[in-house]
Design a protein around this motif. Structure first.
Motif, PDB file in Angstrom:
ATOM      1  N   ALA A 126      59.263  37.753  37.901  1.00  0.00           N
ATOM      2  CA  ALA A 126      59.711  37.639  39.288  1.00  0.00           C
ATOM      3  C   ALA A 126      59.410  36.259  39.844  1.00  0.00           C
ATOM      4  O   ALA A 126      60.246  35.650  40.527  1.00  0.00           O
ATOM      5  CB  ALA A 126      59.045  38.715  40.136  1.00  0.00           C
ATOM      6  N   THR A 127      58.224  35.742  39.540  1.00  0.00           N
ATOM      7  CA  THR A 127      57.827  34.424  40.015  1.00  0.00           C
ATOM      8  C   THR A 127      58.739  33.343  39.447  1.00  0.00           C
ATOM      9  O   THR A 127      59.112  32.394  40.147  1.00  0.00           O
ATOM     10  CB  THR A 127      56.364  34.137  39.628  1.00  0.00           C
ATOM     11  N   ALA A 128      59.116  33.485  38.185  1.00  0.00           N
ATOM     12  CA  ALA A 128      59.991  32.498  37.554  1.00  0.00           C
ATOM     13  C   ALA A 128      61.350  32.422  38.242  1.00  0.00           C
ATOM     14  O   ALA A 128      61.991  31.363  38.249  1.00  0.00           O
ATOM     15  CB  ALA A 128      60.179  32.856  36.075  1.00  0.00           C
ATOM     16  N   PHE A 129      61.769  33.515  38.842  1.00  0.00           N
ATOM     17  CA  PHE A 129      63.043  33.531  39.564  1.00  0.00           C
ATOM     18  C   PHE A 129      62.855  33.319  41.068  1.00  0.00           C
ATOM     19  O   PHE A 129      63.776  33.533  41.849  1.00  0.00           O
ATOM     20  CB  PHE A 129      63.762  34.861  39.326  1.00  0.00           C
ATOM     21  N   GLY A 130      61.640  32.917  41.468  1.00  0.00           N
ATOM     22  CA  GLY A 130      61.388  32.581  42.856  1.00  0.00           C
ATOM     23  C   GLY A 130      61.209  33.772  43.777  1.00  0.00           C
ATOM     24  O   GLY A 130      61.444  33.658  44.983  1.00  0.00           O
ATOM     25  N   MET A 131      60.787  34.904  43.235  1.00  0.00           N
ATOM     26  CA  MET A 131      60.622  36.106  44.045  1.00  0.00           C
ATOM     27  C   MET A 131      59.167  36.541  44.092  1.00  0.00           C
ATOM     28  O   MET A 131      58.423  36.384  43.128  1.00  0.00           O
ATOM     29  CB  MET A 131      61.483  37.243  43.488  1.00  0.00           C
ATOM     30  N   LYS A 132      58.770  37.119  45.217  1.00  0.00           N
ATOM     31  CA  LYS A 132      57.433  37.652  45.373  1.00  0.00           C
ATOM     32  C   LYS A 132      57.405  39.105  44.905  1.00  0.00           C
ATOM     33  O   LYS A 132      58.456  39.744  44.765  1.00  0.00           O
ATOM     34  CB  LYS A 132      56.967  37.531  46.821  1.00  0.00           C
ATOM     35  N   SER A 133      56.198  39.630  44.716  1.00  0.00           N
ATOM     36  CA  SER A 133      56.054  40.989  44.189  1.00  0.00           C
ATOM     37  C   SER A 133      55.094  41.804  45.040  1.00  0.00           C
ATOM     38  O   SER A 133      54.130  41.276  45.590  1.00  0.00           O
ATOM     39  CB  SER A 133      55.527  40.956  42.748  1.00  0.00           C
ATOM     40  N   VAL A 134      55.382  43.098  45.128  1.00  0.00           N
ATOM     41  CA  VAL A 134      54.469  44.084  45.688  1.00  0.00           C
ATOM     42  C   VAL A 134      54.120  45.041  44.553  1.00  0.00           C
ATOM     43  O   VAL A 134      55.005  45.693  43.996  1.00  0.00           O
ATOM     44  CB  VAL A 134      55.106  44.863  46.860  1.00  0.00           C
ATOM     45  N   VAL A 135      52.843  45.103  44.190  1.00  0.00           N
ATOM     46  CA  VAL A 135      52.409  45.883  43.031  1.00  0.00           C
ATOM     47  C   VAL A 135      51.622  47.094  43.496  1.00  0.00           C
ATOM     48  O   VAL A 135      50.579  46.963  44.145  1.00  0.00           O
ATOM     49  CB  VAL A 135      51.541  45.025  42.080  1.00  0.00           C
ATOM     50  N   TYR A 136      52.117  48.279  43.179  1.00  0.00           N
ATOM     51  CA  TYR A 136      51.365  49.514  43.420  1.00  0.00           C
ATOM     52  C   TYR A 136      51.231  50.240  42.086  1.00  0.00           C
ATOM     53  O   TYR A 136      52.074  51.047  41.697  1.00  0.00           O
ATOM     54  CB  TYR A 136      52.044  50.397  44.449  1.00  0.00           C
ATOM     55  N   VAL A 137      50.178  49.890  41.378  1.00  0.00           N
ATOM     56  CA  VAL A 137      49.917  50.456  40.057  1.00  0.00           C
ATOM     57  C   VAL A 137      48.446  50.874  40.011  1.00  0.00           C
ATOM     58  O   VAL A 137      47.567  50.034  39.832  1.00  0.00           O
ATOM     59  CB  VAL A 137      50.216  49.442  38.935  1.00  0.00           C
ATOM     60  N   PRO A 138      48.145  52.157  40.214  1.00  0.00           N
ATOM     61  CA  PRO A 138      46.747  52.605  40.169  1.00  0.00           C
ATOM     62  C   PRO A 138      46.082  52.250  38.846  1.00  0.00           C
ATOM     63  O   PRO A 138      46.726  52.167  37.799  1.00  0.00           O
ATOM     64  CB  PRO A 138      46.877  54.129  40.336  1.00  0.00           C
ATOM     65  N   ARG A 139      44.782  52.016  38.935  1.00  0.00           N
ATOM     66  CA  ARG A 139      43.954  51.661  37.772  1.00  0.00           C
ATOM     67  C   ARG A 139      44.247  50.265  37.241  1.00  0.00           C
ATOM     68  O   ARG A 139      43.897  49.961  36.094  1.00  0.00           O
ATOM     69  CB  ARG A 139      44.124  52.687  36.640  1.00  0.00           C
ATOM     70  N   ILE A 140      44.845  49.418  38.036  1.00  0.00           N
ATOM     71  CA  ILE A 140      45.015  48.046  37.596  1.00  0.00           C
ATOM     72  C   ILE A 140      43.646  47.386  37.496  1.00  0.00           C
ATOM     73  O   ILE A 140      42.772  47.600  38.338  1.00  0.00           O
ATOM     74  CB  ILE A 140      45.930  47.272  38.566  1.00  0.00           C
ATOM     75  N   LYS A 141      43.437  46.589  36.462  1.00  0.00           N
ATOM     76  CA  LYS A 141      42.137  45.997  36.214  1.00  0.00           C
ATOM     77  C   LYS A 141      41.970  44.713  37.026  1.00  0.00           C
ATOM     78  O   LYS A 141      42.938  44.001  37.306  1.00  0.00           O
ATOM     79  CB  LYS A 141      41.961  45.703  34.728  1.00  0.00           C
ATOM     80  N   LEU A 142      40.698  44.441  37.386  1.00  0.00           N
ATOM     81  CA  LEU A 142      40.421  43.220  38.150  1.00  0.00           C
ATOM     82  C   LEU A 142      40.752  41.972  37.344  1.00  0.00           C
ATOM     83  O   LEU A 142      41.074  40.928  37.910  1.00  0.00           O
ATOM     84  CB  LEU A 142      38.954  43.200  38.587  1.00  0.00           C
ATOM     85  N   ASP A 143      40.670  42.064  36.007  1.00  0.00           N
ATOM     86  CA  ASP A 143      41.066  40.924  35.175  1.00  0.00           C
ATOM     87  C   ASP A 143      42.541  40.598  35.386  1.00  0.00           C
ATOM     88  O   ASP A 143      42.936  39.425  35.399  1.00  0.00           O
ATOM     89  CB  ASP A 143      40.805  41.228  33.696  1.00  0.00           C
ATOM     90  N   THR A 144      43.344  41.638  35.549  1.00  0.00           N
ATOM     91  CA  THR A 144      44.767  41.430  35.797  1.00  0.00           C
ATOM     92  C   THR A 144      44.986  40.806  37.159  1.00  0.00           C
ATOM     93  O   THR A 144      45.833  39.912  37.322  1.00  0.00           O
ATOM     94  CB  THR A 144      45.531  42.762  35.703  1.00  0.00           C
ATOM     95  N   VAL A 145      44.221  41.277  38.165  1.00  0.00           N
ATOM     96  CA  VAL A 145      44.322  40.692  39.501  1.00  0.00           C
ATOM     97  C   VAL A 145      43.945  39.213  39.462  1.00  0.00           C
ATOM     98  O   VAL A 145      44.607  38.369  40.077  1.00  0.00           O
ATOM     99  CB  VAL A 145      43.423  41.451  40.492  1.00  0.00           C
ATOM    100  N   ALA A 146      42.888  38.882  38.705  1.00  0.00           N
ATOM    101  CA  ALA A 146      42.468  37.481  38.586  1.00  0.00           C
ATOM    102  C   ALA A 146      43.558  36.649  37.912  1.00  0.00           C
ATOM    103  O   ALA A 146      43.833  35.510  38.316  1.00  0.00           O
ATOM    104  CB  ALA A 146      41.163  37.393  37.804  1.00  0.00           C
ATOM    105  N   ALA A 147      44.178  37.211  36.883  1.00  0.00           N
ATOM    106  CA  ALA A 147      45.260  36.500  36.195  1.00  0.00           C
ATOM    107  C   ALA A 147      46.458  36.288  37.115  1.00  0.00           C
ATOM    108  O   ALA A 147      47.098  35.236  37.101  1.00  0.00           O
ATOM    109  CB  ALA A 147      45.682  37.280  34.947  1.00  0.00           C
TER     110      ALA A 147
END
Length: 347
Positions: A126-147
């Motif tokens: 999405a970022t590569a195409f210039g779009m923002k994202s809203v992520v609602y995925v339970p159990r997402i890891k903080l490492d992923t948030v940091a990335a």
């Protein structure tokens, strides 16, 4: 809309009103007047179908794509039991939808309801195409948030990560934090219809937030290891009891007690529709802000309390926050040990 100004100079962002108008191509300095094009990734899921209906009814936005590996080729309007088809087929190629919308030069947002293992790649696309994202995925890891934070910094864009979209759930956590300074005993009781993901992300988030406030709870039995006493989350004695009883609504109750009194906070979820006001609010917020210099913009529904350092100011940010020229959110902000309660969030 409540605001809180900090004593440093953050990034300045431009706003874009979400008003209906004929699609047009404008220079970057002008606000876009076309509808926000929303792509629902995970559209065949129950929450995805609810999101499609909510976005269709919302002012200033429209469904522009439906992505899923199920019911491929089916019209998403028919899948959602809408009165008329939307003439938008479900496809299993996110890149194809992103490419189509990017060619129209319209403002686009991707809503991600997929899986923790695919979130990073989806946001990256999405970022590569210039779009923002809203992520609602339970159990997402903080490492992923940091990335994702590093990705947003490099691309000078923003991403919203939401462990909950329920405004009622956020208000419950808000009230629980306020109450925790006045009571020494606290226990969380939740009920779910199925045993999946217990303790629930919601109960875990409440326990973690309370455990990060420097309080010690339930001192009289903090070392008790009797299984019937529930699971202790964190190091501060916050116990969680999870009930699994088919037929019960999804419920979370936080019980506090002090000398001669019991204070209980309860939130029930009866339908996935409760997440839709928060989702629409998240879309409206994320499309309004635009980075105009090299400092990255972060928009987070924090899955736990995050510690950020900005211009040497230590800030603890729980829940729902936007960092912009001023802080705007639904929740509390702790800045250098000073407590600010922001009321009347923008609807």
């Amino acid at each position: 809309m409540a605001t809180l100004s900090y004593h440093f100079h953050p990034t300045v962002y431009k706003s874009s009103p979400n008003t209906k108008a004929r699609p047009s191509i404008l220079c970057s300095m002008q606000p876009s007047q076309s509808n926000v094009k929303v792509i629902v990734n995970g559209a065949a899921k129950e929450i995805g179908r609810a999101a499609v209906i909510a976005v269709t009814k919302a002012r200033g936005m429209e469904v522009a794509g439906a992505v899923d590996s199920y019911l491929v080729g089916e019209d998403i309007g028919k899948v959602c039991d809408m009165e008329e088809p939307l003439e938008i087929p479900i496809i299993n190629d996110l890149t194809m939808v992103l490419g189509s919308i990017s060619q129209s030069k319209a403002t686009g947002v991707v809503i991600d309801f997929t899986d923790p293992s695919t979130v990073y790649d989806n946001v990256k696309q999405a970022t590569a195409f210039g779009m923002k994202s809203v992520v609602y995925v339970p159990r997402i890891k903080l490492d992923t948030v940091a990335a994702l934070s590093k990705l947003c910094e490099k691309a000078s864009t923003g991403c919203l990560v939401a462990p909950t979209l329920s405004i009622g759930s956020i208000l419950l956590q808000q009230a629980a934090i306020s109450a925790s300074f006045h009571y020494n005993n606290v226990e969380i009781v939740e009920s779910r219809a199925s045993p999946a993901d217990l303790p629930s992300p919601n109960a875990t988030q409440i326990a973690n937030n309370l455990s990060n406030l420097g309080q010690i709870y339930n001192r009289q039995d903090i070392s008790t290891d009797v299984l019937a006493r529930g699971q202790v989350l964190g190091e501060d004695g916050v116990r969680v009891h999870s009930l699994v009883l088919p037929g019960l609504v999804s419920s979370t109750t936080v019980h506090f007690s002090g000398p001669g009194e019991i204070y209980s906070l309860k939130h029930d979820i009866t339908d996935v529709q409760c997440l839709m006001p928060g989702l629409i609010l998240a879309i409206r917020k994320v499309v309004r802000l635009k980075v105009t210099n090299q400092m990255p913009f972060y928009l987070l529904f924090s899955s736990s309390i995050l510690l950020l350092s900005i211009s040497k100011v230590r800030i603890v940010l729980p829940f729902f926050i936007i960092l912009a020229e001023s802080g705007v959110w639904l929740g509390e902000i702790f800045v250098e040990h000073h407590f600010f309660y922001l009321q009347n969030p923008e609807p």
